[in-house]
Motif scaffolding. Structure first.
Motif, PDB file in Angstrom:
ATOM      1  N   ASP A 477      37.297  55.128   0.463  1.00  0.00           N
ATOM      2  CA  ASP A 477      37.598  53.857   0.582  1.00  0.00           C
ATOM      3  C   ASP A 477      38.165  53.309   1.775  1.00  0.00           C
ATOM      4  N   ARG A 478      37.190  53.113   2.574  1.00  0.00           N
ATOM      5  CA  ARG A 478      37.596  52.430   3.684  1.00  0.00           C
ATOM      6  C   ARG A 478      36.533  51.331   4.127  1.00  0.00           C
ATOM      7  N   THR A 479      36.521  50.701   5.422  1.00  0.00           N
ATOM      8  CA  THR A 479      35.657  49.663   5.692  1.00  0.00           C
ATOM      9  C   THR A 479      34.895  50.173   6.987  1.00  0.00           C
ATOM     10  N   VAL A 480      33.922  49.862   7.462  1.00  0.00           N
ATOM     11  CA  VAL A 480      33.228  50.005   8.810  1.00  0.00           C
ATOM     12  C   VAL A 480      32.916  48.802   9.297  1.00  0.00           C
ATOM     13  N   THR A 481      32.680  48.957  10.496  1.00  0.00           N
ATOM     14  CA  THR A 481      32.471  47.842  11.347  1.00  0.00           C
ATOM     15  C   THR A 481      30.812  47.904  11.585  1.00  0.00           C
ATOM     16  N   GLU A 486      29.865  41.783  16.929  1.00  0.00           N
ATOM     17  CA  GLU A 486      30.320  41.060  17.996  1.00  0.00           C
ATOM     18  C   GLU A 486      29.236  39.850  18.315  1.00  0.00           C
ATOM     19  N   ASP A 492      33.445  42.953   8.254  1.00  0.00           N
ATOM     20  CA  ASP A 492      33.916  44.451   8.274  1.00  0.00           C
ATOM     21  C   ASP A 492      32.776  44.646   6.714  1.00  0.00           C
TER      22      ASP A 492
ATOM     23  N   ARG B  55      42.468  48.225   9.996  1.00  0.00           N
ATOM     24  CA  ARG B  55      42.290  47.735   8.735  1.00  0.00           C
ATOM     25  C   ARG B  55      41.335  48.473   7.742  1.00  0.00           C
ATOM     26  N   GLU B  56      42.129  48.858   6.523  1.00  0.00           N
ATOM     27  CA  GLU B  56      41.401  49.443   5.722  1.00  0.00           C
ATOM     28  C   GLU B  56      40.727  50.825   6.042  1.00  0.00           C
ATOM     29  N   ARG B  57      41.520  51.674   7.101  1.00  0.00           N
ATOM     30  CA  ARG B  57      41.263  53.023   7.231  1.00  0.00           C
ATOM     31  C   ARG B  57      39.988  52.498   8.621  1.00  0.00           C
ATOM     32  N   ASN B  58      39.749  51.483   9.005  1.00  0.00           N
ATOM     33  CA  ASN B  58      38.578  51.127   9.944  1.00  0.00           C
ATOM     34  C   ASN B  58      39.272  50.823  11.271  1.00  0.00           C
ATOM     35  N   LYS B  60      39.293  49.631  14.531  1.00  0.00           N
ATOM     36  CA  LYS B  60      38.468  48.944  15.349  1.00  0.00           C
ATOM     37  C   LYS B  60      38.997  48.762  16.681  1.00  0.00           C
TER      38      LYS B  60
END
Lengths: 743, 210
Positions: A477-481, A486, A492, B55-58, B60
């Protein structure tokens, strides 16, 4: 006086040569070089009688040192011999081995690629009173004696293309080809025609080139050597090296160095472990014979060596030609007896090097057999004898079944169907003018409309799997970039969405995040259709490379598999196909003997069963350096199998993903007529670091991207991972040769 | 056309008293400010990480796009939740001579901008004049073809409308496609040329070259 000076210079040159080979600290050689240098400098200021008295002493000392050096030669010192500027080059061979020659495709610096020299040459033999002249095409690398523009014999892609062009000319003219391999490796640039793709094209053509080919290896640097190395007979200089990678490159990989030079001890150890000398290669079966050189290597003025080489090249060509002849016993016997060090003045026998059509077929069969057998001894994970017999029986059964099904029955069925089609079409053409007006009036009276059949596209026909496999990566349960956030403004991405619904693809910019190979197995093919075969073939440690056995055990434990290659039968939308898949989890998808053998067997299965053949590359890091030249010979072996499959009328598709580099791309993958890449693939011959070290020029970050590969014409299309199943289905329906079972 | 001398003087004064361009760095989105990678007063280069926003364990990294000195660093926000658009720090970018000149010229000259995304070429007469006299001297008359806009082999002339003017600055490269709205030429009346020259000469004297 000048005689003494000449002798002194000769001694000085020999001392310098010894110093270059053995290193400056060896047996005070640097001091000896300095003394000889001083003597040469002050030659006219010293009394000649004094010098004359001292010369024998130097002579005996250098002889003693040369003897000692030869006895204690290490593999890395052999590499230094090969790289020495005094070593003979191809132009020396053309001058001294052949009677006369005409250089083709450029001369010196005025050349499309000065590292590749092509010449039409004549070579003679004396039999009794008669002199026979043979015409040959000579193709090889030219290192030059210190000429920078030759790039040390590193052929550029267009240099290899030039070699291929003249191979085809030799085939048209029906003359044998003599290859001379003097390369540290191919020049790693992707400009058209592309380093990897051109080597693959060369191998693909050489696999079925209908002329006798003999290769002589002095410096065999991996893929660059293979570009002109798939020959019927491979000779090697006794002080040459043939290796999967340079010892320095291997040491940098072993030490995990990002920059800088690896330590000397590690380089020495890697040279030893790579088994790159002529004796090692003969033992491994990657070459056929060794051409003896002087103990410290032949140099450009070793005329006795050139005489020997001339004899060996003629003898090797004779042997290749005689293998195709039915009347050969006595001449073969005479040739096989000549193993001594003496080179006879009179050759004793004559063999005409022209081949008839039948002999050409035999030549190709012999070549196929030779390469299929090469390195087979190193396959590990053999099954029990009983199981082996059962498998052989099963193979025979499969061959017979498919031979009957797709050969005899299919042909007659096809002929019948064609006849029926012809009859019905002819009949309808005859009846149409009569029936059409009646039909139209009837439809008008009855108020019926003419039905137009709807064409159903493949997209509508293929069904998506009912339950979607979700990658374990999604269970977080997380987000990635997105890396393109850019530049493309990507939001995200929530991991369960990204690795679930989005198939690891950024919905905004299309960036593909890496996924495990199981995702492909479960989502590309019809559910439950995968049946793996040859799982028992496993990677071994044929060279006893230090530390490699532990690495292999670790990879086995991690993946539960025996090699980096998965071969299986599967279905896409009901169409059966054979798949060979290289996976990243096992030693970065590198190719060794086991992987090569599995690929060949998969090719053969696809050929026998008339199935389409898909090579799915999850990742490949090239040829596995720990298996040395046994890994390198997988390039010609697998390309030959792929060529035989394509020639038999099959469909060979390659799909790249993640990182696909080096040997496999430069051979059995790059030779496919249909190559596709997923969007975020990085595809090429060598990585950015190797390019920078070799060419001195850095490359832009997107140099190896799929888009650029497409722009250069290396692949035929860029696919999206979300549509991979559909795209493959479409490709299976729209591409392919005559022999596919569903055609 | 006419130069507002007072406006230029005000701009020059402002640049002299505060020779920086201030870039306020704000949070791109909500999140917890996890750590600062720079200190108050430290010098940063483009691409250098300024702070980490989670944000949400990300986690950045927020990077600098310009070079300059870090000012007004909000240490109090560390490990606290921040809204999107919250100013975190400022980067004071010292203006180079070229940047000051470009700012002054934007005010002083009448800038002709690209009406469409296309490639632009000076008309043959203007090109000859520019080659002969150089920028700052080439005069254009009303109704004369100034530029040729070319896109997909379709060529459209751009005429000069207005009083006679001097081409003071060329901003585009004929080999490249210019996006719509980008400056193409900087024009001014012939009488104003000595004044602009003087202003630029003063800037060159006052600002050190970088």
């Amino acid at each position: 006086m000048s005689e003494i000076y000449r002798e002194l210079t000769d001694l000085w040159e020999r001392a310098v040569y010894l110093r270059d080979i053995k290193g400056e600290d060896w047996e005070n050689i640097s001091e000896l070089v300095k003394v000889l240098e001083d003597l040469r400098r002050d030659f006219y200021e010293r009394p000649s009688a004094d010098l004359e008295k001292r010369l024998p002493g130097f002579q005996s000392r250098i002889l003693e040192l040369e003897d000692l050096a030869a006895r204690t030669l290490t593999p890395y010192e052999v590499v230094r011999i090969v790289r020495h500027p005094q070593r003979f080059t191809l132009l020396d061979i053309l001058e001294n081995v052949y009677d006369r020659y005409t250089e083709l495709g450029g001369e010196g610096e005025i050349n499309i690629d000065p590292a590749v020299v092509v010449a039409r040459a004549m070579i003679s033999r004396r039999v009794g009173d008669k002199v026979y002249l043979h015409q040959v095409m000579v193709i090889g690398h030219e290192k030059g004696h210190g000429e920078e523009f030759r790039e040390g014999g590193s052929a550029k892609p267009w240099g290899n293309e030039k070699a291929l062009r003249y191979m085809k000319i030799a085939e048209t003219e029906g003359i044998p080809i003599h290859f001379y391999i003097f390369t540290p490796g191919a020049y790693p640039i992707e400009d058209y025609p592309g380093a990897a793709q051109q080597i693959a094209r060369n191998l693909y053509t050489m696999a079925k080139l209908k002329v006798p080919m003999v290769a002589f290896i002095s410096e065999g640097g991996s893929g660059g050597a293979e570009a002109i190395g798939l020959a019927d007979m491979r000779l090697m200089a006794s002080r040459g090296y043939y290796s999967v990678i340079s010892p320095e490159g291997a040491a940098a990989i072993e030490a995990k160095l990002k920059s800088g030079r690896p330590p000397r001890e590690l380089v020495e150890r890697c040279a030893r472990n790579l088994r790159l000398t002529a004796e090692d290669n003969l033992r491994l079966g990657t070459i056929d014979r060794i051409v003896p050189e002087p103990p410290l290597g032949a140099r450009r003025r070793d005329y006795a060596f050139f005489r020997r080489l001339r004899y060996e090249m003629i003898r090797a060509t004779d042997e290749v030609v005689l293998q195709t002849r039915s009347l050969r016993t006595f001449r073969k016997y005479v040739l096989s007896r000549r193993n001594g060090s003496e080179v006879p003045e009179d050759f004793g026998i004559y063999v005409n090097w022209e081949l008839s059509e039948d002999e050409k077929e035999i030549l190709l069969e012999n070549r196929s057999r030779k390469y299929r057998e090469m390195s087979r001894w190193a396959i590990c994970g053999r099954v029990s004898r009983l199981q082996s017999y059962l498998e052989k029986g099963q193979d025979l059964g499969t061959r017979m079944f498919h031979g009957l099904r797709h050969g005899i029955f299919r042909q007659s069925q096809k002929a019948l169907r064609r006849m029926f089609e012809e009859f019905t079409q002819e009949g309808s053409a005859f009846l149409k003018p009569v029936t059409d007006p009646v039909k139209t009036v009837y439809n008008l009276v009855a108020g019926r409309k003419k039905k137009v059949p709807r064409i159903v596209s493949p997209i509508e026909r293929i069904e998506e799997p009912e339950d979607i496999y979700v990658s374990p990566l999604a269970l977080e349960d997380r987000t990635v970039t997105c890396p393109n956030a850019e530049t493309h403004g990507c939001p995200d991405l929530w991991v369960p969405d990204l690795y679930g619904e989005f198939c690891g693809v950024c919905p905004n910019c299309g960036h593909h995040f890496p996924l495990e190979y199981q995702w492909y197995l479960n989502n590309i093919f019809d559910r439950g259709s995968i049946r793996e075969f040859n799982e028992e073939i496993s990677s071994g440690n044929p060279l006893n490379f230090e530390g490699y056995a532990e690495k292999l055990a670790e990879a086995r434990k991690k993946t539960g598999r025996n090699s980096a290659m998965l071969t299986f039968e599967a279905k896409i939308g009901g169409i059966s196909l054979i798949v060979a898949m290289l996976i990243a989890d096992f030693r970065q998808g590198t190719v060794g003997v086991a992987e090569g053998e599995k690929f060949i067997r998969a090719c053969d299965r696809a050929r026998v069963t008339r199935r389409p053949f898909l090579a799915l590359v999850h990742t490949t890091g090239g040829i596995r350096i720990h298996e040395g030249t046994l890994g390198v010979v997988q390039m010609p072996r697998c390309t030959l199998a792929a060529r035989e499959y394509i020639d038999s009328g099959g469909l060979y598709i390659v799909v790249y993903d993640n990182n696909s580099y080096a040997g496999p791309v430069a051979s059995f993958l790059g030779c496919s007529p249909y190559q596709f890449a997923l969007r975020s693939t990085r595809l090429g011959f060598a990585g950015p670091r190797v390019i920078l070290e070799t060419t001195g020029q850095p490359v832009p970050p997107d140099y190896h991207s799929a888009e650029n590969a497409l722009r250069r014409g290396h692949i035929q299309g860029v696919w999206d991972r979300r549509e991979l199943r559909l795209k493959l289905y479409e490709a299976l329906l729209t591409m392919g040769g005559r022999n596919l079972y569903y055609r | 056309m006419g130069i507002d001398h007072r406006k230029i003087n005000r701009l020059l004064q402002k640049l002299r008293s505060h020779p920086y361009c201030v870039y306020a760095i704000e949070t791109p989105h909500t999140g917890y400010l996890r750590s600062f990678r720079v200190k108050e007063g430290s010098e940063v280069q483009p691409g250098e990480i300024l702070f980490l926003l989670e944000r949400e364990r990300n986690l950045k990294p927020v990077k600098s796009r310009v070079s300059g000195r870090v000012q007004r660093l909000r240490q109090d926000l560390l490990d606290r939740f921040v809204e999107a658009g919250e100013p975190i720090l400022e980067i004071w970018h010292p203006l180079s001579q070229e940047e000051v000149i470009s700012e002054i010229l934007q005010e002083a000259l009448q800038v002709l901008r690209a009406p469409e995304t296309a490639r632009y070429l000076p008309s043959p007469e203007i090109e000859a004049r520019l080659r002969k006299d150089g920028p700052g001297k080439a005069l254009v008359h009303p109704g004369e073809d100034l530029l040729i806009m070319t896109f997909m082999k379709r060529e459209t002339p751009i005429r000069h409308e207005g009083p006679p003017a001097v081409i003071y600055r060329v901003f585009f490269d004929p080999q490249e496609v210019v996006p719509a709205g980008n400056p193409l030429l900087g024009l001014c009346s012939p009488e104003e040329v000595p004044y602009i020259d003087r202003v630029l000469a003063r800037i060159r004297e006052e600002w050190p070259e970088q």
